[in-house]
Design an enzyme around this catalytic site. Structure first.
Site, PDB file in Angstrom:
ATOM      1  N   HIS A 246     -13.103 -40.657  42.824  1.00 46.27           N
ATOM      2  CA  HIS A 246     -13.555 -41.268  44.084  1.00 46.27           C
ATOM      3  C   HIS A 246     -13.362 -40.330  45.291  1.00 46.27           C
ATOM      4  O   HIS A 246     -14.315 -39.956  45.975  1.00 46.27           O
ATOM      5  CB  HIS A 246     -12.764 -42.547  44.364  1.00 46.27           C
ATOM      6  CG  HIS A 246     -12.687 -43.505  43.226  1.00 46.27           C
ATOM      7  ND1 HIS A 246     -13.715 -44.351  42.898  1.00 46.27           N
ATOM      8  CD2 HIS A 246     -11.691 -43.766  42.334  1.00 46.27           C
ATOM      9  CE1 HIS A 246     -13.354 -45.097  41.863  1.00 46.27           C
ATOM     10  NE2 HIS A 246     -12.129 -44.765  41.507  1.00 46.27           N
TER      11      HIS A 246
HETATM   12  C1  BDR Z   1      -9.829 -45.824  45.798  1.00 43.89           C
HETATM   13  O1  BDR Z   1      -8.660 -46.555  45.445  1.00 43.89           O
HETATM   14  C2  BDR Z   1      -7.646 -45.687  45.065  1.00 43.89           C
HETATM   15  O2  BDR Z   1      -6.999 -46.143  43.919  1.00 43.89           O
HETATM   16  C3  BDR Z   1      -8.251 -44.316  44.903  1.00 43.89           C
HETATM   17  O3  BDR Z   1      -7.340 -43.318  45.301  1.00 43.89           O
HETATM   18  C4  BDR Z   1      -9.460 -44.360  45.784  1.00 43.89           C
HETATM   19  O4  BDR Z   1      -9.145 -43.947  47.098  1.00 43.89           O
HETATM   20  C5  BDR Z   1     -10.926 -46.203  44.819  1.00 43.89           C
HETATM   21  O5  BDR Z   1     -11.179 -47.569  44.882  1.00 43.89           O
END
Ligand code: BDR
Ligand code: CA
Length: 317
Positions: A246
């Site tokens: 992400h």
């Molecule tokens: C986001 O949530 C976190 O767990 C990850 O680091 C990312 O920023 C994805 O939904």
């Protein structure tokens, strides 16, 4: 590009930080940490470990808020491991944390910078919202905000909400609305797009290859190991061939925006409904008169993204 990264490392945050460190065109003014994937103590320690791994110990890390603005805290240790870095052990962190609070650093840096500052946000938006509440006028010194957050389709915490927005929906709403009030461009890279940036076995092997045979690249090796331990349950539930990266999408957007497709939409974040709290609400046709206005990422060239990441991490060899 003068840049501040606000983050909650977190495995994918860690990879995003390393991508930024590997990119000389980014002038990293400071890193602020926030409670999110794990506690503020752990996200701050992890930021230090990652800077040390990347041999950037002169970077400044400012610990920020230990909990969200209104709602009760949640964490995502089941996705990132108890230590937030997939159980990978790092030597005890040596570099100091800054004494200044992360919110104060954001506010003071944005009061009268010599050039507008880009803000990359990789976690819950608590620090940024608090800074904008303390001194709303700082928004005018933002070049833009590029954030990972929100889901237009299915969420990853609830059916409606993605983790960063769900963890502090009020903060996310404050940031989107404040930015619109001051005409700050906001790019939102939602789950719908990051779920297409899958670290498949072949892509992880390409990272591992950076440190094989006569090649030594401790960064690439550590990243590959962390990715082996990242979000295994999510992968199984979603039928993914690997973990979605992400947060590095945010840094990739700064470096190569052409990797992404975007569209301009009105938007806000739901804060009230118990069913859809944290939902990124998007209005393409202007029917709802929503207060936020964002550049919403809708597509990604995933091969191009992994090419960028792999080449960049190659510099640590
Ligand atoms: C986001 O949530 C976190 O767990 C990850 O680091 C990312 O920023 C994805 O939904
Ligand atoms: Ca994150």
């Amino acid at each position: 590009m003068p840049l501040i990264i606000d983050c909650d490392p977190g495995i994918d945050d860690a990879v995003a930080l390393l991508l930024a460190m590997a990119s000389p065109q980014l002038d990293l003014l400071g890193i602020t940490t926030v409670a999110g994937n794990v506690s503020i103590e752990t996200t701050s320690t992890n930021a230090r470990s990652i800077c040390e791994l990347g041999q950037r110990t002169a970077l400044k890390i400012f610990p920020g808020c230990p909990r969200p603005m209104v709602r009760e805290p949640i964490i995502a240790a089941h996705v990132h491991g108890e230590n937030g870095l997939g159980g990978v052990r790092f030597p005890p962190a040596q570099m100091p944390l800054q004494q200044k609070h992360g919110v104060d650093f954001l506010r003071d840096s944005l009061r009268s910078p010599s050039a507008p500052i880009t803000l990359a946000t990789l976690g819950p938006l608590t620090n940024v919202a608090m800074a904008l509440i303390q001194a709303p006028e700082i928004a005018q010194h933002l070049e833009r905000i590029v954030m990972m957050g929100g889901a237009v389709g299915a969420g990853n915490v609830t059916g409606a909400a993605e983790f960063n927005f769900y963890a502090d929906p009020h903060a996310a709403q404050v940031v989107l609305h404040s930015a619109a009030e001051y005409d700050v461009p906001v790019v939102v890279i939602p789950l719908d797009v990051t779920h297409r940036a899958i670290a498949t076995p072949a892509r992880r092997q390409a990272l591992r290859n950076l440190s094989s045979g006569s090649l030594s690249n401790p960064v690439a090796k550590t990243v590959a190991t962390m990715l082996d331990n990242y979000g295994l349950r999510e992968q199984r539930d979603m039928g993914f061939a690997g973990p979605p990266l992400h947060d590095p999408c945010v840094i990739a957007y700064l470096l190569q925006p052409a990797l992404f497709e975007t569209e301009t939409v009105s938007a806000t974040v739901e804060i009230a409904s118990p069913w859809t709290q944290g939902r990124l609400v998007v209005d393409r046709n202007g029917e709802l008169d929503l207060p936020g206005r964002i550049e919403l990422a809708t597509g990604i060239d995933a091969d191009g993204f992994y090419k960028l990441l792999t080449e960049a991490l190659g510099c640590f060899g």
